[in-house]
Design a protein around this motif. Structure first.
Motif, short mmCIF file in Angstrom:
data_model
loop_
_atom_site.label_atom_id
_atom_site.label_comp_id
_atom_site.label_asym_id
_atom_site.label_seq_id
_atom_site.Cartn_x
_atom_site.Cartn_y
_atom_site.Cartn_z
N GLY A 160 0.80 -1.22 0.00
CA GLY A 160 0.00 0.00 0.00
C GLY A 160 0.83 1.27 0.00
N ASP A 161 0.37 2.29 0.69
CA ASP A 161 0.90 3.65 0.68
C ASP A 161 2.43 3.66 0.78
OD1 ASP A 161 1.53 6.31 0.98
OD2 ASP A 161 0.15 6.67 2.65
N PRO A 162 3.12 4.02 -0.30
CA PRO A 162 4.59 4.00 -0.26
C PRO A 162 5.20 5.06 0.64
CG PRO A 162 3.82 4.91 -2.34
CD PRO A 162 2.61 4.39 -1.64
N SER A 163 4.45 6.15 0.92
CA SER A 163 5.01 7.22 1.74
C SER A 163 5.27 6.77 3.16
CB SER A 163 4.07 8.44 1.74
OG SER A 163 2.85 8.14 2.40
N ILE A 164 4.56 5.73 3.61
CA ILE A 164 4.75 5.22 4.97
C ILE A 164 6.17 4.71 5.17
CG2 ILE A 164 4.04 3.40 6.59
CD1 ILE A 164 1.20 3.69 5.51
N ILE A 165 6.78 4.20 4.10
CA ILE A 165 8.15 3.69 4.20
C ILE A 165 9.14 4.63 3.49
CG2 ILE A 165 7.48 1.30 4.57
CD1 ILE A 165 8.04 0.74 1.63
N GLY A 166 8.71 5.88 3.26
CA GLY A 166 9.64 6.89 2.78
C GLY A 166 9.81 6.98 1.28
N ILE A 167 8.89 6.41 0.51
CA ILE A 167 8.98 6.45 -0.95
C ILE A 167 8.04 7.53 -1.47
CG2 ILE A 167 8.65 5.18 -3.10
CD1 ILE A 167 9.23 2.62 -1.49
N ALA A 168 8.58 8.51 -2.18
CA ALA A 168 7.79 9.67 -2.61
C ALA A 168 7.11 9.47 -3.96
CB ALA A 168 8.67 10.91 -2.65
N ASP A 169 7.76 8.73 -4.87
CA ASP A 169 7.26 8.69 -6.24
C ASP A 169 7.59 7.33 -6.86
OD1 ASP A 169 6.54 9.06 -8.87
OD2 ASP A 169 7.68 10.91 -9.15
N LEU A 170 6.56 6.52 -7.09
CA LEU A 170 6.77 5.18 -7.65
C LEU A 170 7.24 5.21 -9.10
CD1 LEU A 170 3.75 3.19 -6.18
CD2 LEU A 170 6.14 3.11 -5.45
N SER A 171 7.07 6.34 -9.75
CA SER A 171 7.53 6.45 -11.15
C SER A 171 9.00 6.78 -11.24
CB SER A 171 6.72 7.52 -11.89
OG SER A 171 7.04 8.82 -11.41
#
Length: 266
Positions: free
Chosen positions: A197-208
């Motif tokens: 799910g939500d990548p920001s929870i583990i510090g990822i800002a942009d999946l692209s």
């Protein structure tokens, strides 16, 4: 050589020979299906015990498959005629923690004090996912898997410390549950996902914008699924600053003669 050439072959040895001839220099994702692939770290013996402990303290990110004797460039427990000086599609070379270059082989740099570590790779469970109708998107697209640096710290061992790197494969919520069930059987290939799910929870800002590898398509009905990744030690190496170190380039693994089922908890 095209990816499809080895998708239709069962011989990991044939792929290694092609890599050794520099006929294949790309990602090994989706190739030599059913065979174990490994992340590689090669560093001086004076750093070996600290790194071994780092792997033992971080078994999800760094699942240890094999360790060589100092100066040994063969890995007989992993396959026929494996030569760690030649059998990766691309090597990264670090000096004092800084990346200084990439090479097709490291024969000219080989030293008798170098110890090789081979760690499990999530590419080893991709065949199991595909067999269950869950082909990873990176294989569908014919590209490298997406890899991201997170804000999840690893456990420190001496000079080795850093953050966890993850791979991402998108699935619908229902298929994500199935992917958990499948990959948890492969603890030596990172096991079950560590975040969904939500990548920001583990510090990822942009999946692209992956830190390593290639971006993959995330459809509207899908969620990102994240597994621990064997690129994690490369961040720890930058912090430990060994005078010399070699690793695989992200996505370009050692292909062994072990079968995926050899790593599975069935």
């Amino acid at each position: 050589m095209s990816q499809s050439t080895f998708t239709t072959q069962s011989s990991a040895y044939a792929l290694r020979q092609s890599i050794r001839r520099n006929a294949h220099i790309g990602s090994t994702s989706g190739l030599a299906e059913g065979f174990v692939q490994g992340n590689v770290v090669i560093l001086p013996v004076e750093f070996a015990n600290e790194f071994l402990t780092y792997c033992q303290l971080n078994p999800v990110s760094c699942p240890l498959i094999a360790v060589s004797e100092a100066g040994q460039h063969t890995m007989p427990t992993l396959g026929h005629d494996i030569d760690m000086r030649f059998d990766l599609p691309e090597y990264l070379m670090y000096e004092n923690g800084s990346l200084i270059g990439s090479y097709q082989d490291i024969e000219s740099f080989w030293r008798l004090d170098l110890v090789t570590f081979v760690l499990g790779c999530s590419f080893s469970f991709e065949h199991a996912l595909t067999a269950e109708g869950l082909m990873p998107r990176n294989i569908e697209q014919g590209c490298n898997v997406s890899m991201f640096t997170t804000t999840l710290p690893t456990t420190t061992s001496g000079r080795f410390h850093g953050y966890t790197v993850v791979t991402m494969r998108p699935y619908t919520k229902a298929n994500a549950k199935r992917a958990i069930q499948i990959t948890k059987r492969f603890p030596k290939a990172h096991g079950a996902p560590i975040h969904i799910g939500d990548p920001s929870i583990i510090g990822i800002a942009d999946l692209s914008q992956p830190d390593f590898g290639d971006p993959v398509l995330l459809k509207e009905d899908e969620v990102p699924v994240f597994w621990a990744c064997g690129v994690t030690p490369q961040l720890a190496i930058k912090n430990a600053k060994p005078p010399i170190c070699f690793t695989h380039a992200p996505g370009k693994m050692l292909v062994t003669d072990l079968l995926d089922s050899d790593l599975a908890n069935l």
